[in-house]
Write a protein that holds these residues in place. Structure first.
Motif, PDB file in Angstrom:
ATOM      1  N   GLU A 139       1.118-112.623 -54.871  1.00 37.34           N
ATOM      2  CA  GLU A 139       1.123-111.769 -54.238  1.00 37.34           C
ATOM      3  C   GLU A 139       0.853-110.787 -55.546  1.00 37.34           C
ATOM      4  O   GLU A 139       1.730-110.726 -56.622  1.00 37.34           O
ATOM      5  N   ILE A 140       0.008-109.659 -55.380  1.00 34.29           N
ATOM      6  CA  ILE A 140      -0.552-108.827 -56.816  1.00 34.29           C
ATOM      7  C   ILE A 140       0.575-107.635 -56.019  1.00 34.29           C
ATOM      8  O   ILE A 140      -0.619-107.290 -55.287  1.00 34.29           O
ATOM      9  N   LEU A 141       1.094-106.421 -56.414  1.00 28.90           N
ATOM     10  CA  LEU A 141       2.206-105.666 -55.840  1.00 28.90           C
ATOM     11  C   LEU A 141       1.629-104.566 -57.262  1.00 28.90           C
ATOM     12  O   LEU A 141       1.786-104.624 -58.470  1.00 28.90           O
ATOM     13  N   ALA A 142       2.310-103.454 -56.166  1.00 28.64           N
ATOM     14  CA  ALA A 142       1.997-101.808 -57.345  1.00 28.64           C
ATOM     15  C   ALA A 142       3.583-101.431 -56.452  1.00 28.64           C
ATOM     16  O   ALA A 142       3.037-100.892 -55.194  1.00 28.64           O
ATOM     17  N   PRO A 143       4.176-100.169 -56.989  1.00 26.79           N
ATOM     18  CA  PRO A 143       5.353 -99.891 -56.586  1.00 26.79           C
ATOM     19  C   PRO A 143       4.246 -98.548 -55.786  1.00 26.79           C
ATOM     20  O   PRO A 143       3.282 -98.078 -56.181  1.00 26.79           O
ATOM     21  N   SER A 144       4.453 -98.410 -55.077  1.00 24.88           N
ATOM     22  CA  SER A 144       3.884 -97.177 -54.027  1.00 24.88           C
ATOM     23  C   SER A 144       4.993 -95.427 -54.234  1.00 24.88           C
ATOM     24  O   SER A 144       6.020 -95.641 -54.710  1.00 24.88           O
TER      25      SER A 144
ATOM     26  N   GLU B 296      -3.355-111.119 -51.612  1.00 19.52           N
ATOM     27  CA  GLU B 296      -2.139-111.781 -51.685  1.00 19.52           C
ATOM     28  C   GLU B 296      -3.697-113.125 -52.076  1.00 19.52           C
ATOM     29  O   GLU B 296      -5.179-113.580 -51.334  1.00 19.52           O
ATOM     30  N   GLY B 297      -3.204-114.634 -52.774  1.00 19.94           N
ATOM     31  CA  GLY B 297      -3.903-115.556 -53.070  1.00 19.94           C
ATOM     32  C   GLY B 297      -3.049-116.850 -52.797  1.00 19.94           C
ATOM     33  O   GLY B 297      -1.708-116.475 -53.941  1.00 19.94           O
ATOM     34  N   TRP B 298      -3.883-117.970 -53.330  1.00 24.68           N
ATOM     35  CA  TRP B 298      -2.899-118.951 -53.122  1.00 24.68           C
ATOM     36  C   TRP B 298      -4.043-120.246 -54.460  1.00 24.68           C
ATOM     37  O   TRP B 298      -5.199-119.827 -54.459  1.00 24.68           O
TER      38      TRP B 298
ATOM     39  N   VAL C  22      -5.134-118.595 -59.816  1.00 21.88           N
ATOM     40  CA  VAL C  22      -5.555-117.927 -58.732  1.00 21.88           C
ATOM     41  C   VAL C  22      -6.294-117.023 -59.447  1.00 21.88           C
ATOM     42  O   VAL C  22      -5.693-116.017 -59.829  1.00 21.88           O
ATOM     43  N   ARG C  23      -7.533-116.367 -58.597  1.00 17.86           N
ATOM     44  CA  ARG C  23      -8.269-114.767 -59.545  1.00 17.86           C
ATOM     45  C   ARG C  23      -8.460-114.133 -59.212  1.00 17.86           C
ATOM     46  O   ARG C  23      -9.052-114.085 -57.446  1.00 17.86           O
ATOM     47  N   PHE C  24      -8.409-112.659 -58.723  1.00 15.27           N
ATOM     48  CA  PHE C  24      -8.704-111.485 -57.855  1.00 15.27           C
ATOM     49  C   PHE C  24      -9.627-110.550 -59.148  1.00 15.27           C
ATOM     50  O   PHE C  24      -9.920-110.829 -60.366  1.00 15.27           O
TER      51      PHE C  24
END
Length: 129
Positions: free
Chosen positions: A48-53, A63-65, A72-74
């Motif tokens: 999961e790629i997350l950032a604070p709100s 999200e990826g596997w 995993v590439r984004f």
């Protein structure tokens, strides 16, 4: 005097014709997931790629596997700093790891996340709740 003026003009043209700034850069990044114990790459790990709100909670952007190479590439379209959280197991989580990744314009950024067994007492990644 004329030679110095022509030389200055020539140098100015060379500088102004140099590399142009990309006004719409890409921000590609790859997350590599490895075990903490022996640095083995792991396939089929949820990332999961997350950032604070604004509220302080973390928002999921991607999200990826991981593939068979543990990667995993984004790609994102803005400059950003994200937190990558890798987990094995959905309910319950059996392994977890986190790392921060800073994106760079038009440059593939690689970040390794090391996962270890999830401990309910420790909570996994301390700064993500």
């Amino acid at each position: 005097m004329k030679k110095a003026l022509l030389f200055s003009l020539f140098v100015g043209l060379l500088i102004s014709c140099g590399k142009k700034e990309d006004l719409n850069p890409d921000y590609p990044f790859t997350i590599v997931v490895k075990t903490f114990e022996d640095s083995t790459r792991i396939a089929n790990i949820r990332v999961e790629i997350l950032a604070p709100s604004n509220s302080g909670a973390f928002t999921e952007f991607f999200e990826g596997w991981t593939n068979e190479k543990g990667e995993v590439r984004f790609e994102y379209d803005k400059n950003a700093v994200f937190t990558a959280r890798a987990t094995r197991g959905l309910t319950p989580i059996t392994h977890i790891g986190c790392a921060d990744v800073r994106l760079e314009p038009n440059k593939e950024v690689y970040k390794t996340v090391y996962i270890r067994p999830y401990d309910n007492q420790a909570g996994g990644c301390d700064y993500i709740r």
